[in-house]
Scaffold this motif. Sequence first.
Motif, PDB file in Angstrom:
ATOM      1  N   CYS A 124       0.877  -1.180   0.000  1.00  0.00           N
ATOM      2  CA  CYS A 124       0.000   0.000   0.000  1.00  0.00           C
ATOM      3  C   CYS A 124       0.913   1.228   0.000  1.00  0.00           C
ATOM      4  O   CYS A 124       1.180   1.819   1.043  1.00  0.00           O
ATOM      5  CB  CYS A 124      -0.916  -0.006   1.227  1.00  0.00           C
ATOM      6  N   ASP A 125       1.401   1.582  -1.168  1.00  0.00           N
ATOM      7  CA  ASP A 125       2.501   2.535  -1.299  1.00  0.00           C
ATOM      8  C   ASP A 125       2.159   4.000  -1.029  1.00  0.00           C
ATOM      9  O   ASP A 125       3.058   4.827  -0.975  1.00  0.00           O
ATOM     10  CB  ASP A 125       3.108   2.417  -2.700  1.00  0.00           C
ATOM     11  N   GLN A 126       0.885   4.325  -0.846  1.00  0.00           N
ATOM     12  CA  GLN A 126       0.524   5.720  -0.612  1.00  0.00           C
ATOM     13  C   GLN A 126       0.416   6.060   0.877  1.00  0.00           C
ATOM     14  O   GLN A 126      -0.011   7.147   1.235  1.00  0.00           O
ATOM     15  CB  GLN A 126      -0.795   6.050  -1.307  1.00  0.00           C
ATOM     16  N   ILE A 127       0.807   5.127   1.737  1.00  0.00           N
ATOM     17  CA  ILE A 127       0.730   5.364   3.176  1.00  0.00           C
ATOM     18  C   ILE A 127       2.037   6.015   3.644  1.00  0.00           C
ATOM     19  O   ILE A 127       3.110   5.460   3.450  1.00  0.00           O
ATOM     20  CB  ILE A 127       0.495   4.048   3.937  1.00  0.00           C
ATOM     21  N   SER A 128       1.931   7.177   4.248  1.00  0.00           N
ATOM     22  CA  SER A 128       3.122   7.889   4.729  1.00  0.00           C
ATOM     23  C   SER A 128       3.616   7.266   6.038  1.00  0.00           C
ATOM     24  O   SER A 128       2.875   6.570   6.733  1.00  0.00           O
ATOM     25  CB  SER A 128       2.805   9.366   4.957  1.00  0.00           C
ATOM     26  N   GLU A 129       4.861   7.559   6.368  1.00  0.00           N
ATOM     27  CA  GLU A 129       5.422   7.071   7.630  1.00  0.00           C
ATOM     28  C   GLU A 129       4.612   7.572   8.818  1.00  0.00           C
ATOM     29  O   GLU A 129       4.345   6.832   9.758  1.00  0.00           O
ATOM     30  CB  GLU A 129       6.873   7.532   7.774  1.00  0.00           C
ATOM     31  N   ARG A 130       4.250   8.829   8.771  1.00  0.00           N
ATOM     32  CA  ARG A 130       3.493   9.424   9.882  1.00  0.00           C
ATOM     33  C   ARG A 130       2.142   8.740  10.060  1.00  0.00           C
ATOM     34  O   ARG A 130       1.764   8.367  11.175  1.00  0.00           O
ATOM     35  CB  ARG A 130       3.289  10.917   9.657  1.00  0.00           C
ATOM     36  N   ALA A 131       1.400   8.561   8.981  1.00  0.00           N
ATOM     37  CA  ALA A 131       0.092   7.907   9.069  1.00  0.00           C
ATOM     38  C   ALA A 131       0.243   6.472   9.559  1.00  0.00           C
ATOM     39  O   ALA A 131      -0.548   6.002  10.391  1.00  0.00           O
ATOM     40  CB  ALA A 131      -0.604   7.926   7.711  1.00  0.00           C
ATOM     41  N   PHE A 132       1.260   5.800   9.066  1.00  0.00           N
ATOM     42  CA  PHE A 132       1.519   4.419   9.477  1.00  0.00           C
ATOM     43  C   PHE A 132       1.795   4.353  10.983  1.00  0.00           C
ATOM     44  O   PHE A 132       1.156   3.597  11.715  1.00  0.00           O
ATOM     45  CB  PHE A 132       2.705   3.845   8.683  1.00  0.00           C
ATOM     46  N   ALA A 133       2.726   5.150  11.445  1.00  0.00           N
ATOM     47  CA  ALA A 133       3.108   5.133  12.863  1.00  0.00           C
ATOM     48  C   ALA A 133       1.943   5.540  13.762  1.00  0.00           C
ATOM     49  O   ALA A 133       1.673   4.877  14.778  1.00  0.00           O
ATOM     50  CB  ALA A 133       4.302   6.048  13.096  1.00  0.00           C
TER      51      ALA A 133
END
Length: 172
Positions: A141-150
């Motif tokens: 899911c390549d559109q997920i940013s690090e911030r959103a993921f964390a």
Amino acid sequence: MDCLDLGGCDLDDACVDELLESFQGLHTLRLANCPTLNPRTVSKWTHKLGFLTDLDLQNTKNDMAPANTRAFQDLLSDCPLLVTVNFSGCLGVTDAAVLQVADFCEFLQSLNLRGCKSITGMGFTFLKQATSLTRLKVGGCDQISERAFADTIVGLSNLTKLDASDLDGLSD
């Protein structure tokens, strides 16, 4: 009948339509790897699929047409007892479908979104509401940013298994 598994079958919509009309009270519906199956076919029967706990639509017709996106949303809102959902490889699964998961699937424990390339970081954050999740797959899911993921993962306190492999696109 409790379980209908037609995975890998090259069924057309008319055939699935007829089968779903015949079987009521299903708990498990597996239509994985049915490349010609249109999600709208299944969604028009959701009013009869209210007892579903396990739904597998992996690699069904990869079409981001608005009607298919709406079909995924209808499936989730009309099947509140879902415990396991596999939408791996379904490009029609968007942020709106993730919001439906968070809003309507309060018993959901396992969610596979692997390769759902239309989900963005914003959509991923909706999963914070899915507090019953114990297993989550989001690789590819390549559109997920690090911030959103964390931010999202930290809020999922019941999570015991996370597959985030192939998230090469993580960046702020």
